[in-house]
Design an enzyme around this catalytic site. Structure first.
Site, PDB file in Angstrom:
ATOM      1  CG  ASP A  80      -3.106   1.568  25.692  1.00 41.29           C
ATOM      2  OD1 ASP A  80      -3.046   1.999  24.644  1.00 41.29           O
ATOM      3  OD2 ASP A  80      -2.340   0.509  26.222  1.00 41.29           O
ATOM      4  CG  ASN A 130      -8.587   4.521  21.685  1.00 41.38           C
ATOM      5  OD1 ASN A 130      -9.141   4.246  22.541  1.00 41.38           O
ATOM      6  ND2 ASN A 130      -8.257   5.994  21.613  1.00 41.38           N
ATOM      7  CG  HIS A 165      -7.057   7.222  17.690  1.00 42.50           C
ATOM      8  ND1 HIS A 165      -6.693   6.661  18.955  1.00 42.50           N
ATOM      9  CD2 HIS A 165      -6.115   6.940  16.998  1.00 42.50           C
ATOM     10  CE1 HIS A 165      -5.714   6.257  18.791  1.00 42.50           C
ATOM     11  NE2 HIS A 165      -5.187   6.423  17.655  1.00 42.50           N
ATOM     12  CB  SER A 204       2.575   9.974  26.052  1.00 41.73           C
ATOM     13  OG  SER A 204       2.901   9.076  24.886  1.00 41.73           O
ATOM     14  CD1 TRP A 218       5.560  14.396  21.341  1.00 42.71           C
ATOM     15  CD2 TRP A 218       4.388  15.064  19.329  1.00 42.71           C
ATOM     16  NE1 TRP A 218       4.759  15.601  21.668  1.00 42.71           N
ATOM     17  CE2 TRP A 218       4.127  16.086  20.479  1.00 42.71           C
ATOM     18  CE3 TRP A 218       3.715  15.383  18.138  1.00 42.71           C
ATOM     19  CZ2 TRP A 218       3.311  17.078  20.257  1.00 42.71           C
ATOM     20  CZ3 TRP A 218       2.980  16.478  17.840  1.00 42.71           C
ATOM     21  CH2 TRP A 218       2.743  17.320  18.958  1.00 42.71           C
ATOM     22  CG  LEU A 263     -15.075  16.163  36.803  1.00 44.93           C
ATOM     23  CD1 LEU A 263     -14.620  15.184  37.779  1.00 44.93           C
ATOM     24  CD2 LEU A 263     -15.482  15.272  35.576  1.00 44.93           C
ATOM     25  CB  SER A 305       2.900   4.486  29.278  1.00 47.02           C
ATOM     26  OG  SER A 305       2.797   3.170  28.847  1.00 47.02           O
ATOM     27  CD  GLU A 319      -5.430   1.264  47.024  1.00 46.10           C
ATOM     28  OE1 GLU A 319      -5.127  -0.034  46.187  1.00 46.10           O
ATOM     29  OE2 GLU A 319      -4.465   1.458  47.956  1.00 46.10           O
TER      30      GLU A 319
HETATM   31  C1  IPE Z   1      -0.240   5.268  26.819  1.00 45.83           C
HETATM   32  O1  IPE Z   1      -0.540   4.640  25.912  1.00 45.83           O
HETATM   33  C2  IPE Z   1      -0.164   6.950  26.345  1.00 45.83           C
HETATM   34  C3  IPE Z   1      -1.955   7.201  26.356  1.00 45.83           C
HETATM   35  C4  IPE Z   1      -2.820   6.551  26.718  1.00 45.83           C
HETATM   36  C5  IPE Z   1      -1.875   8.629  25.739  1.00 45.83           C
HETATM   37  P1  IPE Z   1       0.497   4.031  24.690  1.00 45.83           P
HETATM   38  O2  IPE Z   1      -0.127   3.070  23.683  1.00 45.83           O
HETATM   39  O3  IPE Z   1       1.117   5.439  24.056  1.00 45.83           O
HETATM   40  O4  IPE Z   1       1.512   3.252  25.674  1.00 45.83           O
HETATM   41  P2  IPE Z   1       2.543   2.257  25.362  1.00 45.83           P
HETATM   42  O5  IPE Z   1       3.706   2.714  24.186  1.00 45.83           O
HETATM   43  O6  IPE Z   1       1.698   1.072  24.931  1.00 45.83           O
HETATM   44  O7  IPE Z   1       3.342   2.178  26.617  1.00 45.83           O
HETATM   45  C1  IPE Z   2      -4.457   4.953  23.244  1.00 41.73           C
HETATM   46  O1  IPE Z   2      -4.928   3.943  22.155  1.00 41.73           O
HETATM   47  C2  IPE Z   2      -4.879   6.480  22.446  1.00 41.73           C
HETATM   48  C3  IPE Z   2      -3.591   7.278  22.447  1.00 41.73           C
HETATM   49  C4  IPE Z   2      -2.253   6.761  22.793  1.00 41.73           C
HETATM   50  C5  IPE Z   2      -3.596   8.354  21.704  1.00 41.73           C
HETATM   51  P1  IPE Z   2      -3.717   3.509  21.192  1.00 41.73           P
HETATM   52  O2  IPE Z   2      -3.708   4.384  20.110  1.00 41.73           O
HETATM   53  O3  IPE Z   2      -2.463   3.198  21.981  1.00 41.73           O
HETATM   54  O4  IPE Z   2      -4.345   1.842  21.204  1.00 41.73           O
HETATM   55  P2  IPE Z   2      -3.490   0.575  21.016  1.00 41.73           P
HETATM   56  O5  IPE Z   2      -2.845   0.536  22.450  1.00 41.73           O
HETATM   57  O6  IPE Z   2      -2.452   0.607  19.983  1.00 41.73           O
HETATM   58  O7  IPE Z   2      -4.451  -0.350  20.892  1.00 41.73           O
HETATM   59 MG    MG Z   3      -1.340   1.950  23.173  1.00 39.44          MG
END
Ligand code: IPE
Ligand code: IPE
Ligand code: MG
Length: 228
Positions: free
Chosen positions: A12, A14, A29, A57, A61, A123, A184, A195
């Site tokens: 998370d 990006n 991304h 996730s 979408w 792996l 999430s 852990e």
């Molecule tokens: C969790 O990140 C999903 C992925 C890393 C693929 P999100 O950015 O979608 O999660 P929330 O919405 O902050 O919980």
């Molecule tokens: C995680 O990064 C990647 C995906 C969920 C695809 P985010 O896109 O959720 O980045 P933030 O949380 O908005 O910074």
């Molecule tokens: Mg995010």
């Protein structure tokens, strides 16, 4: 010293990484893909058996179409370009999540990389795509016909063997980057005794030296599994 067989990462941060640099979220991304490659190679060289990465996730979408479309294209490019990385580093590729949510082209690319890497042994990298624990559980239960005279243990075994992660051991260590302290909808059952580690580092800045530090801390933790 705890043994680390299965490491899971919620990748998370990006979008925020890009925003901090006045870039479009999509640049974050793109940079994230480089980190996926580095971390995966590091895990293959460091005796970790399973690496699960949350990439998209069931809830993602709901993002703007332009971002979803970009992520699908990025995934297509990744699956096409990275095949050599998997082969050169002896890494097996597996996807969890509902593949019916994807285009035929994407599904074919996924299946072909899974087939191509099936005999690799260093792996197993598990990419979670259109994945949500609740959706996975609903799909698992819909596959089984539970009779009312079986024990709770038998029901649990049936459910576990119908999850996307059947045959894969439970998560030992789950890391979330990006500072949020939530799961999430990621591997909820499989992380029952994992852990947890929450890092403030935004995913594009997450490097193997930080991972090494976290694993070092994990190895020293006291995992009791309900015992004393
Ligand atoms: C969790 O990140 C999903 C992925 C890393 C693929 P999100 O950015 O979608 O999660 P929330 O919405 O902050 O919980
Ligand atoms: C995680 O990064 C990647 C995906 C969920 C695809 P985010 O896109 O959720 O980045 P933030 O949380 O908005 O910074
Ligand atoms: Mg995010």
């Amino acid at each position: 010293m705890n043994n680390l067989k299965h490491l899971a990462i919620i990748m998370d941060g990006n979008g925020r990484w890009a925003k901090q640099r006045n870039l479009k979220r999509t640049e974050g991304h793109k940079e994230g893909v480089n980190v996926v490659r580095d971390i995966t190679k590091w895990c293959a060289k460091n005796n970790i058996s399973y690496l699960s990465l949350y990439a998209f996730s069931t809830e993602n979408w709901s993002r703007p179409k332009i971002e979803v479309d970009f992520l699908m294209k990025l995934l297509e490019k990744y699956l096409t370009k990275e095949a050599s990385t998997y082969m050169e580093n002896n890494i097996k590729f597996k996807v969890i999540g509902d593949m019916l949510g994807f285009s035929n082209k994407l599904r074919d690319l996924i299946l072909s990389l899974e087939e191509k890497t099936a005999n690799n042994t260093a792996l197993t990298q598990i990419l979670a795509l259109n994945y949500g624990s609740k959706d996975e559980l609903a799909r698992a239960v819909s596959k089984i016909n539970i009779q009312n005279n079986i024990t709770k243990n038998e029901i649990l075994k049936l459910i576990e063997s119908n999850l996307d992660t059947a045959e894969i051991p439970d998560v030992d260590l789950l890391i979330r980057t990006g500072g949020e302290k939530r799961l999430s909808n990621f591997l909820l059952l499989q992380s029952a005794y994992a852990e947890l580690y929450f890092s403030d580092t935004l995913f594009p800045d997450f490097k193997s030296n930080e991972l090494e530090q976290i694993i070092c801390d994990f190895k020293k933790r006291d995992r009791r599994f309900g015992n004393i």
